[in-house]
Motif scaffolding. Structure first.
Motif, mmCIF file in Angstrom:
data_model
loop_
_atom_site.group_PDB
_atom_site.id
_atom_site.type_symbol
_atom_site.label_atom_id
_atom_site.label_comp_id
_atom_site.label_asym_id
_atom_site.label_seq_id
_atom_site.Cartn_x
_atom_site.Cartn_y
_atom_site.Cartn_z
ATOM 1 N N GLY A 1 20.056 -8.449 -47.111
ATOM 2 C CA GLY A 1 20.638 -8.917 -45.866
ATOM 3 C C GLY A 1 21.423 -10.200 -46.042
ATOM 4 O O GLY A 1 21.827 -10.557 -47.151
ATOM 5 N N HIS A 22 16.263 -3.691 -49.446
ATOM 6 C CA HIS A 22 17.126 -4.240 -48.398
ATOM 7 C C HIS A 22 17.771 -5.514 -48.917
ATOM 8 O O HIS A 22 17.102 -6.343 -49.542
ATOM 9 N N ASP A 36 15.802 -2.468 -55.231
ATOM 10 C CA ASP A 36 16.151 -3.141 -53.984
ATOM 11 C C ASP A 36 15.925 -2.204 -52.802
ATOM 12 O O ASP A 36 16.390 -1.057 -52.801
ATOM 13 N N ALA A 47 16.479 -10.786 -49.184
ATOM 14 C CA ALA A 47 16.473 -9.442 -49.761
ATOM 15 C C ALA A 47 15.029 -9.032 -50.000
ATOM 16 O O ALA A 47 14.152 -9.881 -50.225
#
Length: 222
Positions: free
Chosen positions: A32, A30, A28, A36
């Motif tokens: 949010g 990010h 991963d 993602a």
């Protein structure tokens, strides 16, 4: 070389649609509120590996709302990533856990356009950019329109919305002329024209949706 197996100029054997693109690892980058970004290591034909950047998305719905005069409701909305306002269909994210897509579409039509509809069906499902995201948008056809009260409280972007009705034929012309460029709007308008002309049939609201995004929803439920 194995007899009967063709290779590319680079020497990679052609697998003719039989290769399984196995995920070997995932990282991963990010996560949010609505999406993602992850990077996967994927097994490729010929035995090699490749990195694939994937944007996980909630998924969305959009609505071709047609009145009795065959006019379609369009929204003029500022879209920050492209830096300008676009003509689009009333639409919204599948951001309520467990909510049926048609219910999301009904809610968004009321919130954005102040409308309810008597009859609902499915026009098209659009994989917006399958080269890097699992985002899919289901476009509904809504007819038998009636006015309802829009919510008093709106977000910053919704406060700037412009709502206008166009003859369906004019909206299709705008799409083909490049004046409407939002992908689900273009697909939905062309599909609506085909259905209203009797060349195609719409699907029921509970039609199968194989590409309905699930990965990001699963993250939220952990």
């Amino acid at each position: 070389m194995v007899v009967g197996v063709k290779t590319t100029d680079s020497g990679v054997a052609r697998t003719n649609g039989e290769h399984e693109f196995t995920t070997l690892g995932s990282t991963d980058l990010h996560v949010g509120r609505i999406l993602a970004l992850r990077v996967d290591e994927v097994r490729m034909p010929g035995g090699g590996q490749a990195r694939r950047e994937v944007v996980e998305h909630l998924g969305a719905v959009a609505v071709v709302a047609l009145d009795d005069d065959e006019q379609v409701v369009l929204i003029h909305q500022y879209r920050y990533p492209v830096g300008r306002r676009l003509w689009e269909l009333p639409a919204g994210l599948l951001d309520v856990a467990g909510e049926e897509p048609v219910r999301t579409a009904q809610r968004e039509l009321a919130e954005e356009a102040g409308l309810a509809a008597r009859d609902w069906s499915v026009l098209v499902d659009v994989a917006t950019s399958p080269g890097f995201t699992d985002e899919s948008v289901r476009v509904f056809l809504a007819t038998g329109l009636s006015d309802v009260e829009r919510p008093a409280a709106v977000g910053d972007e919704e406060a700037d919305l412009v709502i206008r009705r166009f003859p369906l034929a004019e909206a299709v012309r705008m799409a083909l002329a490049g004046e409407i460029t939002n992908g689900p709007a273009v697909a939905g308008l062309l599909a609506a024209q085909a259905v209203r002309d009797g060349r195609q049939q719409a699907r029921p609201v509970d039609a199968a949706w194989p590409d309905l995004p699930r990965r990001f929803h699963q993250r939220q439920s952990r």
